[in-house]
Design a protein around this motif. Structure first.
Motif, short mmCIF file in Angstrom:
data_model
loop_
_atom_site.label_atom_id
_atom_site.label_comp_id
_atom_site.label_asym_id
_atom_site.label_seq_id
_atom_site.Cartn_x
_atom_site.Cartn_y
_atom_site.Cartn_z
N SER A 160 -13.30 -38.60 12.80
CA SER A 160 -14.75 -38.77 12.97
C SER A 160 -15.10 -40.23 13.19
O SER A 160 -16.01 -40.55 13.97
CB SER A 160 -15.47 -38.23 11.73
N GLU A 161 -14.35 -41.14 12.52
CA GLU A 161 -14.60 -42.58 12.71
C GLU A 161 -14.28 -43.00 14.14
O GLU A 161 -15.01 -43.77 14.75
CB GLU A 161 -13.77 -43.40 11.71
N SER A 162 -13.18 -42.46 14.66
CA SER A 162 -12.79 -42.80 16.03
C SER A 162 -13.81 -42.28 17.03
O SER A 162 -14.16 -42.97 17.99
CB SER A 162 -11.41 -42.21 16.33
N THR A 163 -14.29 -41.07 16.81
CA THR A 163 -15.30 -40.48 17.70
C THR A 163 -16.59 -41.28 17.66
O THR A 163 -17.22 -41.55 18.69
CB THR A 163 -15.57 -39.02 17.30
N LYS A 164 -16.99 -41.68 16.45
CA LYS A 164 -18.21 -42.46 16.29
C LYS A 164 -18.09 -43.80 17.01
O LYS A 164 -19.02 -44.25 17.68
CB LYS A 164 -18.48 -42.69 14.80
N LEU A 165 -16.92 -44.44 16.88
CA LEU A 165 -16.70 -45.72 17.56
C LEU A 165 -16.74 -45.55 19.07
O LEU A 165 -17.36 -46.35 19.78
CB LEU A 165 -15.35 -46.30 17.13
N GLN A 166 -16.12 -44.49 19.58
CA GLN A 166 -16.09 -44.26 21.02
C GLN A 166 -17.49 -44.03 21.57
O GLN A 166 -17.85 -44.55 22.63
CB GLN A 166 -15.19 -43.05 21.33
N ASN A 167 -18.29 -43.28 20.82
CA ASN A 167 -19.67 -43.03 21.26
C ASN A 167 -20.49 -44.32 21.28
O ASN A 167 -21.29 -44.54 22.19
CB ASN A 167 -20.34 -42.00 20.34
N ALA A 168 -20.27 -45.16 20.27
CA ALA A 168 -21.00 -46.44 20.21
C ALA A 168 -20.60 -47.35 21.37
O ALA A 168 -21.45 -48.04 21.96
CB ALA A 168 -20.74 -47.12 18.87
#
Length: 708
Positions: free
Chosen positions: A377-385
């Motif tokens: 989830s952290e990786s996905t959040k970073l990618q979206n940002a």
């Protein structure tokens, strides 16, 4: 060759140490079901005859495979290049399984087994995208640091998704959970299990080995790990892999229905017990078997009642053995002495270990092509940002730095802290990079209280720091200093992110927020604790200002009192901090009043004020949009003021800045118009965010900025 008769085998097994007790249990399991040996070497040896050979036969075999060992070394070097190739490579071409903690000796064993079992060169392979499960028992600061090298070596070669299962104490759990969460390696899952809940399972067994109770916890894995987990590779923390772990996992396919465990024989002649007169290392069968690498077929072990089997056998053997003495091997990489061991293969394995020790872990975040994505989830959040950022923005690099997630290794060295009874304890909080390392010893001499330091370093620099700290008499005797590594990534120094890591990991109710190039006055720790009580900081919102001074001399006779400091000010040996280049930064401290003050006095916030303060640990964190040079502390003091903290100057406290070369970031600020433009842009955005957060009360900051 001895006849593997049942009676003689039982007699020999009665003399095994506890690690070889595992071997006895595996054999017992086989006898219960069909009378066959269940003990497996890495090539799944079907017989116990090889382990009952006479010493002269063993020596003969070693001589015969000398040439084979040379070939193995060549193949090892080739396996590293193969691991860097695309994921569609042929696993079958890599014929070396793993470099365990005794790397050189394991090469000999591998060559031996290959000479006797040619099918090892045609081992089955793991299925593409098959999930490989790895378990480690890891406790304490040192083991948590060692296991990172193991993980790096696995990630470097791997082509399959991985699931790590860590049986940890509280310390290792905090360190490793933070590390993996910030590492964000694709297709890697991590689970943690509380070692404290397993202690009662093995604590009744007397044990003399240095690993203590944690070395015995491997016996409990059938109970500790999830009931639906069918098989797992169990590893010690001080192992380095030389090829894809999938080759080891594939050996499970060679298990018969009655085989449940894979082990390898110890390789050193030390275990034979006849190197010198009266040399009896243990009452084992031959060299015994090593548990640094184990293949456990958990599903089958549970089916045959493993938990009851090992308990009953342990109780029986302890009646004659009294205590266990787990096996060690000749070459572990768990002490500096081991790196100096003499062995014909050791240079190769030493270099392999040192390579992964200093390898940049950021390079291991590569995706597994062709396998379903398992992003956190952290990786996905970073990618979206990142996708929301405008790449054409002139300040794109600054904005990207703000949201970047850096790998963090908390408590890189041993840390011990006992809280005080009066709840007035205070931690010195600072950050540094490699070029400020020389300040550590001096600060430890000036500040006897707890310290929380975040170090911005590469993997290689972190190892240099480790060697420096272990060689320093001052640092290695201080256990109340928490060292937290924030690994380098990106082109800017994320100074406020690094500060926040140090701040968040302070254990005391109060923190002294300073910089690493300042030396606090002698006795400041005790003085601040008394001031915390006197000023009732537990029930009020105060930020205690410690006045800052500086010297241009690299050698300074440090003042022992305020009177001595004032004398040095008058003589020109000391100056108020940055009075000649950045007066606004500390002018509100009102040094003229401080010279004669005997009681604390309040000062008002002014634009660009950036004092060093003592506050409660729950203070606002630093704004991470400010990287490199400029406004990183100013913005923090501004938010303290916005939250209505009173700024109180302490009359008998001081700190002195020591001279050093300018940082790389200040040089970029001075030479780059683009850098200065982006800093101004970030200031404006910070003011806007502050106004949205604190309303009309924050308008004074924007007004003050415009009047500059």
């Amino acid at each position: 060759m001895h006849c593997p008769c049942r009676g003689k085998l039982k007699l020999l097994l009665a003399s095994l140490s506890f690690i070889v007790l595992l071997t006895w249990l595996y054999l017992l399991a086989g006898n219960l079901e069909n009378g066959r040996s269940l003990l497996l070497s890495p090539c799944v040896v079907e017989s116990t005859e090889a382990r009952l050979l006479e010493r002269d036969v063993l020596e003969s075999r070693v001589r015969e495979v000398e040439e084979e060992n040379r070939q193995i070394r060549l193949q090892l070097s080739q396996s590293q290049s193969l691991a860097a190739q695309p994921a569609e490579g042929n696993y079958g071409n890599q014929q070396w399984v793993a470099s365990a903690d005794t790397g050189p000796e394991d090469v000999e064993n591998t060559a031996e087994e290959r000479a006797n079992h040619s099918e090892c060169a045609r081992s089955p392979t793991a299925e593409k995208c098959e999930l490989i499960h790895v378990a480690c028992v890891c406790a304490g600061h040192n083991a948590s640091r060692d296991v990172v090298t193991l993980v790096k070596s696995i990630l470097f070669h791997r082509r399959n998704p991985l699931h790590f299962h860590f049986i940890t104490d509280t310390v290792a759990n905090q360190i490793l959970s933070t590390l993996f969460q910030s590492w964000m390696v694709p297709s890697v899952q991590v689970s943690f299990y509380d070692a404290d809940e397993l202690k009662s399972e093995v604590s009744w067994i007397p044990n003399k080995h240095y690993s203590g109770i944690y070395g015995l916890m491997k016996l409990t894995l059938t109970k500790a790990l999830p009931s639906d987990l069918s098989k797992v590779i169990v590893l010690d923390t001080d192992i380095t892999f030389a090829t894809d772990i999938a080759e080891l996992w594939a050996i499970f396919k060679k298990f018969t229905e009655k085989q449940v465990i894979g082990l390898v024989e110890n390789q050193s002649d030390w275990y034979l017990g006849n190197l010198w007169k009266n040399h009896k290392p243990w009452p084992a069968l031959g060299r015994g078997f090593n548990t640094g690498v184990i293949l456990l077929y958990l599903e089958r072990l549970r089916r045959i009642g493993w938990e009851q089997m090992w308990r009953l056998t342990a109780e029986k053997e302890l009646m004659s053995m009294l205590s266990t003495s787990l096996a060690d091997q000749v070459i572990h990489w768990n002490s500096p002495k081991k790196l100096r061991v003499k062995n014909k293969h050791v240079e190769f394995f030493r270099n392999l270990y040192l390579t992964f020790l200093e390898y940049d872990g950021n390079l291991l975040r590569r995706e597994l092509f062709g396998c379903p994505s398992q992003a956190s989830s952290e990786s996905t959040k970073l990618q979206n940002a990142l996708e929301e950022l405008d790449e054409d923005d002139q300040c794109y690099d600054f904005r990207r730095e703000r949201i970047m997630v850096h790998r963090v290794h908390l408590y890189f060295l041993q840390y011990e802290y006992t809280s005080t009874e009066d709840d007035t304890d205070i931690t010195l909080v600072a950050q540094l990079s490699m070029d400020r390392l020389q300040m550590l010893e001096a600060i430890c001499k000036h500040w006897e209280g707890p310290i929380s330091l975040a170090l911005y370093m590469s993997d290689a620099e972190a190892q240099q720091f480790l060697r420096y700290a272990q060689a320093s008499e001052v640092l290695k005797n201080r256990k109340n200093v928490g060292y937290h590594i924030v690994y380098k990534e990106g082109q800017f120094y994320p100074v406020n992110l690094v500060r926040n890591v140090a701040l968040h990991n302070a254990k005391t109710p109060y923190v002294f927020l300073t910089d690493i190039d300042f030396l606090p006055m002698y006795g400041l720790y005790d003085y601040l604790r008394k001031s915390i009580v006197h000023l009732d900081m537990a029930n009020t919102k105060k930020a205690l200002v410690v006045p800052a001074f500086e010297t241009l001399r690299y050698r300074l006779s440090f003042p022992k009192s305020k009177a001595e400091l004032l004398s040095m000010l008058d003589m020109g040996t000391l100056y108020t901090f940055r009075y000649h280049v950045w007066t606004k930064g500390h002018a509100p401290t009102n040094y003229a009043k401080w010279r004669t003050a005997t009681t604390p006095y309040k000062v008002e916030w002014e634009a660009d004020f950036e004092p060093y303060v003592v506050v409660r640990r729950d203070c606002p964190e630093y704004d991470q949009r400010f990287v490199g040079f400029g406004w990183n502390k100013v913005s923090h003091i501004m938010e303290l003021d916005a939250q209505e903290y009173d700024l109180i100057v302490l009359p008998n406290a001081f700190m002195i800045h020591m001279p050093h070369a300018p940082s790389f970031d200040i040089s970029k600020f001075r030479s780059s118009p683009g850098y200065r433009y982006c800093l101004t842009t970030l200031k404006d955005e910070f003011h806007q965010d502050l106004s949205r957060k604190y309303g009309s009360a924050a308008l004074k900051y924007l007004t003050a900025q415009r009047n500059i």
